[in-house]
Design an enzyme around this catalytic site. Sequence first.
Site, PDB file in Angstrom:
ATOM      1  N   ARG A   1       0.778  -1.253  -0.110  1.00  0.00           N
ATOM      2  CA  ARG A   1       0.065  -0.297   0.406  1.00  0.00           C
ATOM      3  C   ARG A   1       1.069   1.190  -0.241  1.00  0.00           C
ATOM      4  O   ARG A   1       0.394   2.289  -0.383  1.00  0.00           O
ATOM      5  CB  ARG A   1      -0.974  -0.131   1.540  1.00  0.00           C
ATOM      6  CG  ARG A   1      -2.114  -0.641   0.680  1.00  0.00           C
ATOM      7  CD  ARG A   1      -3.291  -1.221   2.126  1.00  0.00           C
ATOM      8  NE  ARG A   1      -3.939  -2.649   2.103  1.00  0.00           N
ATOM      9  CZ  ARG A   1      -4.789  -2.934   2.555  1.00  0.00           C
ATOM     10  NH1 ARG A   1      -5.198  -2.174   3.621  1.00  0.00           N
ATOM     11  NH2 ARG A   1      -5.339  -3.979   1.999  1.00  0.00           N
TER      12      ARG A   1
ATOM     13  N   ASP B   1     -18.316   5.303   8.895  1.00  0.00           N
ATOM     14  CA  ASP B   1     -16.433   5.210   8.814  1.00  0.00           C
ATOM     15  C   ASP B   1     -15.439   6.433   8.838  1.00  0.00           C
ATOM     16  O   ASP B   1     -15.520   6.752   8.901  1.00  0.00           O
ATOM     17  CB  ASP B   1     -16.560   4.161   6.835  1.00  0.00           C
ATOM     18  CG  ASP B   1     -15.532   3.226   7.120  1.00  0.00           C
ATOM     19  OD1 ASP B   1     -15.799   1.998   6.942  1.00  0.00           O
ATOM     20  OD2 ASP B   1     -14.193   3.909   7.114  1.00  0.00           O
TER      21      ASP B   1
HETATM   22  C1  LIG Z   1     -12.903  -5.260   7.007  1.00  0.00           C
HETATM   23  S1  LIG Z   1     -14.454  -3.802   6.957  1.00  0.00           S
HETATM   24  C2  LIG Z   1     -15.833  -3.999   7.346  1.00  0.00           C
HETATM   25  C3  LIG Z   1     -17.122  -3.564   6.414  1.00  0.00           C
HETATM   26  C4  LIG Z   1     -18.647  -4.060   7.660  1.00  0.00           C
HETATM   27  N1  LIG Z   1     -18.875  -3.683   8.771  1.00  0.00           N
HETATM   28  C5  LIG Z   1     -19.061  -6.040   7.566  1.00  0.00           C
HETATM   29  O1  LIG Z   1     -19.137  -6.517   8.067  1.00  0.00           O
HETATM   30  O2  LIG Z   1     -18.491  -6.205   5.780  1.00  0.00           O
HETATM   31  C6  LIG Z   1     -13.887  -2.818   8.348  1.00  0.00           C
HETATM   32  C7  LIG Z   1     -14.286  -1.252   7.998  1.00  0.00           C
HETATM   33  O3  LIG Z   1     -13.452  -1.457   9.857  1.00  0.00           O
HETATM   34  C8  LIG Z   1     -13.059   0.560   9.638  1.00  0.00           C
HETATM   35  N2  LIG Z   1     -12.551   1.123  10.285  1.00  0.00           N
HETATM   36  C9  LIG Z   1     -11.207   0.929  11.016  1.00  0.00           C
HETATM   37  N3  LIG Z   1     -10.491   1.567  11.810  1.00  0.00           N
HETATM   38  C10 LIG Z   1     -11.548   2.086  12.257  1.00  0.00           C
HETATM   39  C11 LIG Z   1     -12.159   3.423  12.972  1.00  0.00           C
HETATM   40  N4  LIG Z   1     -10.628   3.300  13.622  1.00  0.00           N
HETATM   41  N5  LIG Z   1     -12.843   4.000  13.331  1.00  0.00           N
HETATM   42  C12 LIG Z   1     -13.969   3.967  12.052  1.00  0.00           C
HETATM   43  N6  LIG Z   1     -14.095   2.491  10.662  1.00  0.00           N
HETATM   44  C13 LIG Z   1     -12.677   1.837  11.277  1.00  0.00           C
HETATM   45  C14 LIG Z   1     -12.166   0.550   7.923  1.00  0.00           C
HETATM   46  O4  LIG Z   1     -12.253   1.393   7.152  1.00  0.00           O
HETATM   47  C15 LIG Z   1     -12.873  -0.529   7.109  1.00  0.00           C
HETATM   48  O5  LIG Z   1     -14.028   0.051   5.942  1.00  0.00           O
END
Ligand SMILES: C[S@@+](CC[C@H](N)C(=O)[O-])C[C@H]1O[C@@H](n2cnc3c(N)ncnc32)[C@H](O)[C@@H]1O
Length: 291
Positions: free
Chosen positions: A42, A157
């Site tokens: 990345r 998010d």
């Molecule tokens: C793997 S995705 C999960 C999406 C959905 N909840 C699902 O289960 O399909 C994880 C998400 O968490 C978000 N994320 C990571 N760290 C975060 C934070 N500190 N605050 C808010 N969102 C966060 C990422 O940007 C990402 O879009």
Amino acid sequence: MTNKREQAACLSEKDFKFICQYVYESAGIVLNEGKREMVYRRITRIVRERNLDSFTAYCQILRESPEAEKSYFINAITTNLTSFFRENHHFEYLLKSELPKLLRQNPGPHRRKGDKRLRIWSSAASTGEEPYSIAMTLLEGMKTELKQWDVKILATDIDSNVLATAKKGIYENKRTEDISANFKQKYFHRGMAGNASKVKVDKSLQDLITFKQLNLLHEWPMKGLFDVIFCRNVIIYFDKSTQQDLFARYYEMLTPGGLLILGHSENLGAYQKYFENVGRTIFRKTINSNL
Ligand SMILES: C[S@@+](CC[C@H](N)C(=O)[O-])C[C@H]1O[C@@H](n2cnc3c(N)ncnc32)[C@H](O)[C@@H]1O
């Protein structure tokens, strides 16, 4: 030719450690040795895009970084994997157990303020498939009753890029392959001409959702309580102490009897005692519990 592991080793120990610390402090995400290749990939992209000559040069930019750079970098480092109706048992539970119960408990017309109010928070919404799946579930489960209710879904998010995609509600058609034909027909519109490979979600879904950027580690500005909180596949990126802090805060944001829904490999740890386990990774805040 060098293999990926050797290439990733070009990222010096000092730069890798700095990046891990930076990401942990900014987003709570724990990166360890196992993530080195992913970090390397990345950052290589960013270093190329910026025409920089080394990872160290980019680390220096981050050290002096204004907020915009932080946001750009965090967007690049987050893992946003998601899909419509991912872990479908959660939506089935809403449809078959929770919504019928709510409708039974609140019969007849809307009488008082706060009556027939339903608030759902998708707290790591990624590109929007999760909140849109919630919206479809509500439309199906509440049908014409929905009009009598005050229903809102908040989708947040940390990543501003994924939120922009979520807001648009436009997806490659192949991402909707697993959705039932009935739902596809009701809630998705096929693009025309150059957009024939895409679909757009119906406005009735978008009308239920508000998208906002929110870092879970920061203050939560929302005032009211939620009846259901989706916190799926995000806390796995955090360490135990961040997870426990978040569970305490989710607990406070739930109505008594409200639901906290986690991802398949996640658990509440010590907070389990304040919740009843009512389904696979579905937890109900116990009515009389106090932290
Ligand atoms: C793997 S995705 C999960 C999406 C959905 N909840 C699902 O289960 O399909 C994880 C998400 O968490 C978000 N994320 C990571 N760290 C975060 C934070 N500190 N605050 C808010 N969102 C966060 C990422 O940007 C990402 O879009």
